[in-house]
Write an enzyme that holds these catalytic residues in place. Structure first.
Site, PDB file in Angstrom:
ATOM      1  N   GLN A   1      22.137  -1.191  -6.740  1.00 19.54           N
ATOM      2  CA  GLN A   1      22.643  -2.257  -6.413  1.00 19.54           C
ATOM      3  C   GLN A   1      24.340  -0.574  -6.616  1.00 19.54           C
ATOM      4  O   GLN A   1      24.897  -0.893  -5.678  1.00 19.54           O
ATOM      5  CB  GLN A   1      23.028  -2.954  -7.301  1.00 19.54           C
ATOM      6  CG  GLN A   1      24.248  -4.417  -6.868  1.00 19.54           C
ATOM      7  CD  GLN A   1      23.678  -5.226  -6.236  1.00 19.54           C
ATOM      8  OE1 GLN A   1      22.469  -5.402  -5.345  1.00 19.54           O
ATOM      9  NE2 GLN A   1      24.622  -5.746  -5.537  1.00 19.54           N
TER      10      GLN A   1
ATOM     11  N   HIS B   1      24.123   2.205  -5.961  1.00 20.92           N
ATOM     12  CA  HIS B   1      24.436   2.759  -4.888  1.00 20.92           C
ATOM     13  C   HIS B   1      24.444   2.095  -3.642  1.00 20.92           C
ATOM     14  O   HIS B   1      25.109   2.983  -2.874  1.00 20.92           O
ATOM     15  CB  HIS B   1      22.291   3.985  -4.669  1.00 20.92           C
ATOM     16  CG  HIS B   1      21.954   4.506  -4.563  1.00 20.92           C
ATOM     17  ND1 HIS B   1      21.698   5.016  -6.468  1.00 20.92           N
ATOM     18  CD2 HIS B   1      22.612   6.601  -5.055  1.00 20.92           C
ATOM     19  CE1 HIS B   1      21.545   6.262  -7.438  1.00 20.92           C
ATOM     20  NE2 HIS B   1      22.116   6.486  -6.305  1.00 20.92           N
TER      21      HIS B   1
ATOM     22  N   THR C   1      -2.212  -8.586 -14.162  1.00 25.50           N
ATOM     23  CA  THR C   1      -0.685  -9.151 -13.250  1.00 25.50           C
ATOM     24  C   THR C   1      -0.014  -9.542 -15.137  1.00 25.50           C
ATOM     25  O   THR C   1      -0.207 -10.017 -15.722  1.00 25.50           O
ATOM     26  CB  THR C   1      -0.601  -9.910 -12.314  1.00 25.50           C
ATOM     27  OG1 THR C   1      -1.471 -11.628 -14.137  1.00 25.50           O
ATOM     28  CG2 THR C   1      -1.279 -10.400 -11.269  1.00 25.50           C
TER      29      THR C   1
ATOM     30  N   GLU D   1     -12.544  -7.511  -6.937  1.00 23.65           N
ATOM     31  CA  GLU D   1     -13.302  -8.332  -5.472  1.00 23.65           C
ATOM     32  C   GLU D   1     -12.887  -9.344  -4.610  1.00 23.65           C
ATOM     33  O   GLU D   1     -11.343 -10.204  -5.580  1.00 23.65           O
ATOM     34  CB  GLU D   1     -14.424  -8.748  -5.599  1.00 23.65           C
ATOM     35  CG  GLU D   1     -15.522  -7.953  -6.858  1.00 23.65           C
ATOM     36  CD  GLU D   1     -16.827  -8.858  -6.707  1.00 23.65           C
ATOM     37  OE1 GLU D   1     -17.873  -7.829  -7.677  1.00 23.65           O
ATOM     38  OE2 GLU D   1     -17.073  -9.762  -6.960  1.00 23.65           O
TER      39      GLU D   1
ATOM     40  N   GLU E   1      -3.477  -3.438 -12.561  1.00 19.50           N
ATOM     41  CA  GLU E   1      -4.493  -3.720 -13.571  1.00 19.50           C
ATOM     42  C   GLU E   1      -3.796  -4.206 -14.636  1.00 19.50           C
ATOM     43  O   GLU E   1      -3.073  -3.906 -15.938  1.00 19.50           O
ATOM     44  CB  GLU E   1      -3.831  -1.658 -14.479  1.00 19.50           C
ATOM     45  CG  GLU E   1      -4.347  -0.687 -13.941  1.00 19.50           C
ATOM     46  CD  GLU E   1      -4.563   0.856 -14.312  1.00 19.50           C
ATOM     47  OE1 GLU E   1      -3.726   0.330 -15.385  1.00 19.50           O
ATOM     48  OE2 GLU E   1      -3.726   1.077 -13.696  1.00 19.50           O
TER      49      GLU E   1
END
Length: 383
Positions: free
Chosen positions: A336, A338, A365, A127, A363
């Site tokens: 990095q 790529h 932290t 909420e 779900e």
């Protein structure tokens, strides 16, 4: 511990891998651009039984144990995370509550349609004033005759726009704190139930999160899930149960990133040699592979513990924390490796990088997982 898969799971794992690689991957960019999962993909997923992974066979599902389910989640995780989340949220927190805590009438009423994918499940806890602090709920449930009247607003609810059946947490006795929370099975067509604003997110396109608004929403008393006052305990059980599955989905995404990165590093030539010959790049790939293998072992160990009926509060929190952090580190290294291509939206690496970020938040932290772990350690080492 025995992580060997049955022939049935091995066969299904191959079928899911083929489906993901040939069907879902073919429309991954379409999902990203249109923010919608094609109906054909949903129908094919139904045919494979993917909506019924968590549901016992007697109610129309596949009745797969946690180890087998993680093996399939690993394959599902190796594609667009919006699709992965639609399936994962339904088969995880969207249905687990009814499977584990529902009475026989509730199971027979809801689970067959949910197993077939005819009805999608969602979990409504968060909420505006109750995220990590789930005991701070403002949604109320007042019993009137043979009904409960719910009032309140939930937000960030995954699958909200697609779902037909919601597991909703509400306060039935505000004087009892966490013990005054009750869980309900709520249908989207119940009077007073509305879907509010759809959230615009950094990633997970194709997976929609939205507000759920309850305005004098009428819930039959037979739709209480479990017993009154056990809603907070139910929520913890549902979330803990789903953490091995979430880690397995993260694992699949990590493996996909390593596969793409290693292939690219062998093909991309700089300074007259493939960049995999450059020690800096080779070390990034080695680090990715090492963390993925550690995550794989941890995932299946916790999955095995769940199947054995062992208490996994601490281990599930550790796994959720480790899995999401590994995914983010692997995604960062993949970008990095790529280089510029990894930053371009026309290629999938950039998408995985954005999608990975939510895993450290939803779900539970990373910080909340650390609190859970520390709390369990205090109990274990109490003097």
């Amino acid at each position: 511990m025995d992580f060997r898969l049955s022939e049935e799971i091995v066969f299904m794992k191959k079928n899911v891998r083929d489906f993901v690689q040939t069907e879902v991957e073919a429309v991954a960019m379409q999902i990203e651009e249109e923010n919608k999962i094609p109906k054909r993909i949903i129908e094919l997923s139904k045919e494979l039984g993917l909506f019924g992974l968590s549901i016992p066979e007697e109610y129309g599902g596949l009745g797969i144990g946690m180890v087998g389910k993680c093996a399939l989640y690993e394959e599902i995780g190796a594609t667009h995370n919006g699709y992965t989340t639609l399936i994962g949220a339904h088969t995880g927190i969207g249905t687990v509550g009814i499977v584990e805590m529902g009475n026989e009438d509730q199971k027979r009423k809801y689970l067959p349609a949910m197993a077939a994918g005819e009805k999608i499940g969602a979990f409504a806890l968060t909420e505006p004033e109750a995220g990590s602090n789930a005991t701070n709920l403002r949604t109320t449930a007042v019993k009137k005759g043979d009904k409960y009247i719910l009032n309140g607003t939930k937000h960030y609810i995954t699958n909200a726009t697609e779902a037909d059946v919601f597991t909703v947490m509400a306060v039935t006795d505000p004087t009892k704190g966490a013990k005054g929370i009750t869980s309900f099975i709520v249908e989207k067509d119940f009077p007073g139930f509305h879907i509010g604003a759809v959230e615009k997110k950094m990633g997970l396109r194709g997976s929609h999160s939205a507000e759920v608004i309850l305005e004098d929403c009428e819930i039959p008393v037979e739709n209480v899930l479990g017993t009154e006052g056990q809603g907070y305990v139910n929520a913890l059980k549902i979330l803990a149960n789903g953490r091995a599955g979430l880690a397995a989905r993260n694992l699949g995404s990590c493996q996909k990133l390593l596969d793409m990165s290693t292939t690219f590093a062998q093909q991309r030539v700089q300074f007259n040699v493939p960049i995999i010959e450059q020690q800096a790049v080779a070390h990034m790939l080695a680090e990715m592979a090492m963390e993925i293998e550690a995550l794989r072992s941890f995932t299946y160990r916790v999955a095995w513990m769940v199947e054995e009926g062992m208490k996994v509060i601490k281990e599930a929190a550790m796994l959720k924390l480790f899995g999401s952090e590994v995914y983010n580190r692997v995604a960062d290294k993949a970008v990095q490796v790529h280089g510029g291509i990894g930053y371009i939206a026309d290629y999938p690496i950039e998408r995985y990088f954005r999608d990975a970020r939510i895993t450290r938040i939803y779900e539970g932290t990373s910080e909340i997982q650390k609190n859970i772990i520390a709390g369990q350690l205090k109990k274990e080492y109490q003097i």
